[in-house]
Design a protein around this motif. Structure first.
Motif, mmCIF file in Angstrom:
data_model
loop_
_atom_site.group_PDB
_atom_site.id
_atom_site.type_symbol
_atom_site.label_atom_id
_atom_site.label_comp_id
_atom_site.label_asym_id
_atom_site.label_seq_id
_atom_site.Cartn_x
_atom_site.Cartn_y
_atom_site.Cartn_z
ATOM 1 N N PRO A 80 0.758 -1.026 0.161
ATOM 2 C CA PRO A 80 0.263 0.126 0.006
ATOM 3 C C PRO A 80 0.872 1.401 0.046
ATOM 4 O O PRO A 80 1.950 1.374 0.696
ATOM 5 C CB PRO A 80 -0.830 -0.036 1.341
ATOM 6 N N ARG A 81 0.596 2.267 -0.967
ATOM 7 C CA ARG A 81 1.325 3.619 -1.015
ATOM 8 C C ARG A 81 1.439 4.196 0.603
ATOM 9 O O ARG A 81 2.269 4.758 0.834
ATOM 10 C CB ARG A 81 0.794 4.353 -1.809
ATOM 11 N N LEU A 84 4.382 4.127 2.620
ATOM 12 C CA LEU A 84 5.602 5.172 2.420
ATOM 13 C C LEU A 84 5.403 6.377 3.505
ATOM 14 O O LEU A 84 6.214 7.065 3.760
ATOM 15 C CB LEU A 84 5.592 5.436 1.137
ATOM 16 N N ASP A 85 3.964 6.674 3.677
ATOM 17 C CA ASP A 85 3.529 7.580 4.753
ATOM 18 C C ASP A 85 4.044 7.181 5.981
ATOM 19 O O ASP A 85 4.753 8.158 6.516
ATOM 20 C CB ASP A 85 1.996 7.912 4.406
ATOM 21 N N ARG A 86 3.470 6.380 6.494
ATOM 22 C CA ARG A 86 3.704 5.605 7.847
ATOM 23 C C ARG A 86 4.783 5.456 8.205
ATOM 24 O O ARG A 86 5.532 5.557 9.218
ATOM 25 C CB ARG A 86 2.735 4.658 8.306
ATOM 26 N N ASP A 88 7.497 6.996 7.082
ATOM 27 C CA ASP A 88 8.137 8.316 6.869
ATOM 28 C C ASP A 88 8.963 8.266 5.818
ATOM 29 O O ASP A 88 9.850 9.152 5.613
ATOM 30 C CB ASP A 88 8.927 8.873 8.249
ATOM 31 N N ILE A 90 8.664 8.900 2.665
ATOM 32 C CA ILE A 90 8.154 9.802 1.820
ATOM 33 C C ILE A 90 8.971 11.177 2.247
ATOM 34 O O ILE A 90 9.311 12.038 1.480
ATOM 35 C CB ILE A 90 6.847 10.207 1.491
ATOM 36 N N ALA A 91 9.114 11.349 3.602
ATOM 37 C CA ALA A 91 9.772 12.407 4.079
ATOM 38 C C ALA A 91 11.093 12.425 4.020
ATOM 39 O O ALA A 91 11.927 13.301 3.773
ATOM 40 C CB ALA A 91 9.561 12.614 5.697
ATOM 41 N N PRO A 94 12.629 10.648 -0.317
ATOM 42 C CA PRO A 94 11.710 10.605 -1.517
ATOM 43 C C PRO A 94 12.353 10.255 -2.793
ATOM 44 O O PRO A 94 11.818 9.781 -3.506
ATOM 45 C CB PRO A 94 11.140 12.094 -1.624
ATOM 46 N N ALA A 97 12.166 6.261 -3.538
ATOM 47 C CA ALA A 97 10.923 5.773 -3.735
ATOM 48 C C ALA A 97 10.289 5.625 -4.851
ATOM 49 O O ALA A 97 10.663 6.430 -5.931
ATOM 50 C CB ALA A 97 9.857 6.649 -2.848
ATOM 51 N N ASP A 131 -2.980 3.507 -5.190
ATOM 52 C CA ASP A 131 -2.870 3.315 -3.721
ATOM 53 C C ASP A 131 -1.840 2.400 -3.731
ATOM 54 O O ASP A 131 -1.660 1.811 -2.567
ATOM 55 C CB ASP A 131 -4.250 2.822 -3.349
ATOM 56 N N VAL A 132 -0.878 1.892 -4.635
ATOM 57 C CA VAL A 132 0.149 1.026 -4.062
ATOM 58 C C VAL A 132 1.415 1.615 -4.765
ATOM 59 O O VAL A 132 1.683 2.511 -5.373
ATOM 60 C CB VAL A 132 0.150 -0.454 -4.885
ATOM 61 N N THR B 35 -3.079 -7.130 3.476
ATOM 62 C CA THR B 35 -2.020 -5.535 3.561
ATOM 63 C C THR B 35 -3.096 -4.297 3.425
ATOM 64 O O THR B 35 -2.411 -3.221 3.831
ATOM 65 C CB THR B 35 -1.220 -5.439 2.377
ATOM 66 N N VAL B 37 -4.957 -3.628 0.816
ATOM 67 C CA VAL B 37 -5.164 -3.305 -0.561
ATOM 68 C C VAL B 37 -5.638 -4.671 -1.018
ATOM 69 O O VAL B 37 -4.930 -5.753 -0.997
ATOM 70 C CB VAL B 37 -3.901 -3.020 -1.166
ATOM 71 N N TYR B 103 10.112 10.744 -7.513
ATOM 72 C CA TYR B 103 10.337 11.958 -7.175
ATOM 73 C C TYR B 103 11.657 12.678 -7.723
ATOM 74 O O TYR B 103 12.801 12.040 -7.471
ATOM 75 C CB TYR B 103 10.173 12.248 -5.418
ATOM 76 N N HIS B 110 10.083 19.401 -2.289
ATOM 77 C CA HIS B 110 9.901 18.516 -1.048
ATOM 78 C C HIS B 110 9.160 19.069 0.131
ATOM 79 O O HIS B 110 8.234 18.438 0.821
ATOM 80 C CB HIS B 110 11.244 17.862 -0.738
ATOM 81 N N LEU B 114 5.699 17.985 1.630
ATOM 82 C CA LEU B 114 5.433 17.695 3.084
ATOM 83 C C LEU B 114 4.265 18.443 3.584
ATOM 84 O O LEU B 114 3.611 17.958 4.676
ATOM 85 C CB LEU B 114 6.672 17.783 3.889
ATOM 86 N N ARG B 117 1.059 17.105 2.476
ATOM 87 C CA ARG B 117 0.707 15.872 3.031
ATOM 88 C C ARG B 117 0.426 16.027 4.740
ATOM 89 O O ARG B 117 -0.583 15.432 5.052
ATOM 90 C CB ARG B 117 2.108 14.859 3.200
ATOM 91 N N TRP B 123 0.158 13.233 -2.089
ATOM 92 C CA TRP B 123 1.480 13.777 -2.483
ATOM 93 C C TRP B 123 1.679 12.905 -3.860
ATOM 94 O O TRP B 123 2.918 13.329 -4.505
ATOM 95 C CB TRP B 123 2.599 13.450 -1.618
ATOM 96 N N PHE B 127 5.007 13.126 -7.951
ATOM 97 C CA PHE B 127 6.031 11.902 -8.676
ATOM 98 C C PHE B 127 5.782 12.105 -9.992
ATOM 99 O O PHE B 127 4.734 12.626 -10.688
ATOM 100 C CB PHE B 127 5.422 10.867 -8.038
ATOM 101 N N ARG B 166 -3.398 -4.348 -13.092
ATOM 102 C CA ARG B 166 -4.329 -3.288 -12.087
ATOM 103 C C ARG B 166 -5.447 -3.832 -12.158
ATOM 104 O O ARG B 166 -6.392 -3.427 -12.625
ATOM 105 C CB ARG B 166 -3.921 -2.131 -12.420
#
Lengths: 317, 317
Positions: A80-81, A84-86, A88, A90-91, A94, A97, A131-132, B35, B37, B103, B110, B114, B117, B123, B127, B166
């Motif tokens: 799940p994309r 990448l948020d949870r 961090d 993406i922070a 990036p 990714a 979403d992935v 997961t 998804v 990215y 960035h 953030l 986000r 976000w 990309f 997909r």
């Protein structure tokens, strides 16, 4: 797994030339197959067998140490994309990714896409973020499955899968798509640190038994941008990351990290709501093996033809 | 591998309910790991072992038939995006394709990413399309490596890898990320057709030996949009695609394709400039095994606990 800090002056022109030469020899031998994109290679039969054998060797080492206590999991190359948020990621990373974009339009937009394509335009803009995303580290797929309270002893997870990192390179050891097998410990801070330390030592032994010359070195992750420098400094000051380096391009060049240990403190525990039995955010640590990198280190050390390798090495694989 | 044409009326509400029930039982047994998804699942140890055994069984069948004549290759889950162009996948199946976006911005963008986000915005728009895409079919990675003139007898390739399509679904047999092993023949039209026919029969035998009830059925690919209907009609009229179906959800429901054969005529030969010794565009055909689908068919047929399977089946895996 990142470039190790190195004090000596490196002749990068010479390094690139050796990397390119090694890659060319791997192509010539049919071990790797070029695709036209740096860091994306097919694997010939012998390379596939070698990586499978390395993966099995690591799996056996985990079973020997943890037996049934380690949960064995594997994950597909996408996740799940939102992860990448949870995490961090993406922070912090990036630039490394990879997100998966897909086509959600109808017939009319598709005709536009095809017309543009026929005129030589890039159709990438017709795709939208899905979403992935691609998995950047095998252990990232694990933390979402642990949300909640851990058992009293915490958890051990032996996880493997394909990872993706956006770092095109002529260095065959720096692939964009590669396999990783990680032994993850989630529990108390003490359990995590102990896991990190004992597995870093065990991994070094395992690699040494393959006749690889292994060096342990403190390391940092390639955090992004200006803010990233502080994160790297803190990671370094607290000694959170260690790499196991093997010389691939000569002793006068930086070694290549074929495995690394990471202590994450309570980073993933907090982000994925994983708690120990006493209600505290869980700490975690992992030891990750770069399967293709170990294969390349073996080929660099013992030659491209496995039949000429030391018997003691082949006997283990 | 697609839904088979079926004449009978299907009770889809009942079908979805059985799919959902099967998936729930796979989750409960730890065979698959959710997961969040649909179509993206972790694999537990037993499922991983089962898929490895199936993969090895197919590999052994290929060796038995073709020996050293078949080139064994595996490819990573990503490939040059340009291949989606050259295969015409972007024209025929845009709705199934996955491209990789990355990215490429700097520090300033960035910070915007953030900030957005933190305010709850997606976000994904930060990309951009990269030069790589997810592999939709294992054999697609093979054709670019064959550009040029083939040897006199053409080529046989045993190729495996992760694929991405997909099509989010609650049906555990319709994964977004899955493994495929294909036996590909490239050469004259006669060689391609013979390969398709003999391997479709061999694959049916191989599956029947696992005590699966296999049915062969003509099929079409899910071509996109209005123009796609004509392509599907032509594929069907010329009998280019055959699926091997196994009942997963009861005899009153459509079977699930666990393998399929495709004859591509000179499609890939033309698009990848592959020619036979007499200078004509090469024809190609493949027989693809859906590794996870075979595993699921076995679990559906023989039960979730492998220890209770028929000995004759376990002996082969």
């Amino acid at each position: 797994m990142t470039r190790a800090a190195t004090a000596r002056v490196v002749d990068f022109t010479e390094l690139y030339s050796r990397q390119q030469g090694f890659r060319a020899s791997l192509f010539d031998a049919g071990l790797l197959i070029p695709t036209g994109v740096d860091g994306v290679y097919g694997h010939g039969a012998e390379f596939t067998e070698l990586t499978s054998a390395i993966d099995a060797l690591v799996a056996a080492a985990v079973r020997e140490v943890h037996g049934g206590a380690a949960t064995v999991l594997s994950f597909p190359p996408v996740m799940p994309r939102e992860v990448l948020d949870r995490t961090d990621y993406i922070a912090s990373f990036p630039q490394l990714a990879g997100a998966v974009s897909t086509y959600t339009g109808g017939d009319a937009e598709h005709r536009l896409l095809l017309a543009g394509r026929a005129a030589g335009h890039d159709w990438g803009g017709h795709f939208r973020a899905s979403d992935v995303a691609l998995v950047p580290s095998a252990c990232h797929s694990v933390y979402p499955t642990l949300t909640g309270e851990l058992p009293r002893d915490g958890a051990w997870i032996d996880v493997s899968g394909h990872c993706y990192r956006r770092e095109p390179s002529i260095d065959p050891a720096r692939m964009q798509a590669f396999r990783m097998r990680e032994i993850v410990r989630v529990g108390s801070d003490r359990a995590a640190v102990a896991h990190r330390d004992t597995w870093a030592a065990r991994a070094a032994d395992l690699l040494a038994e393959l006749d690889l010359r292994v060096q342990r070195a403190p390391a940092t992750d390639p955090f992004f941008g200006r803010g990233g420098r502080m994160l790297a400094a803190s990671q370094s000051a607290d000694n959170l990351k260690t790499e196991l380096l093997v010389p691939l391009y000569g002793d006068d060049m930086p070694g290549v990290a074929v495995a690394s240990s990471n202590y994450h403190r309570d980073h993933f525990g907090v982000h994925f709501d994983i708690t120990t039995v006493d209600g505290a955010p869980a700490h975690s640590a992992c030891l990750g093996f770069g399967i293709e990198r170990i294969a390349l280190a073996l080929l660099a050390a013992h030659g491209l033809d496995r039949r000429s390798w030391p018997n003691a090495v082949n006997a283990q694989l």
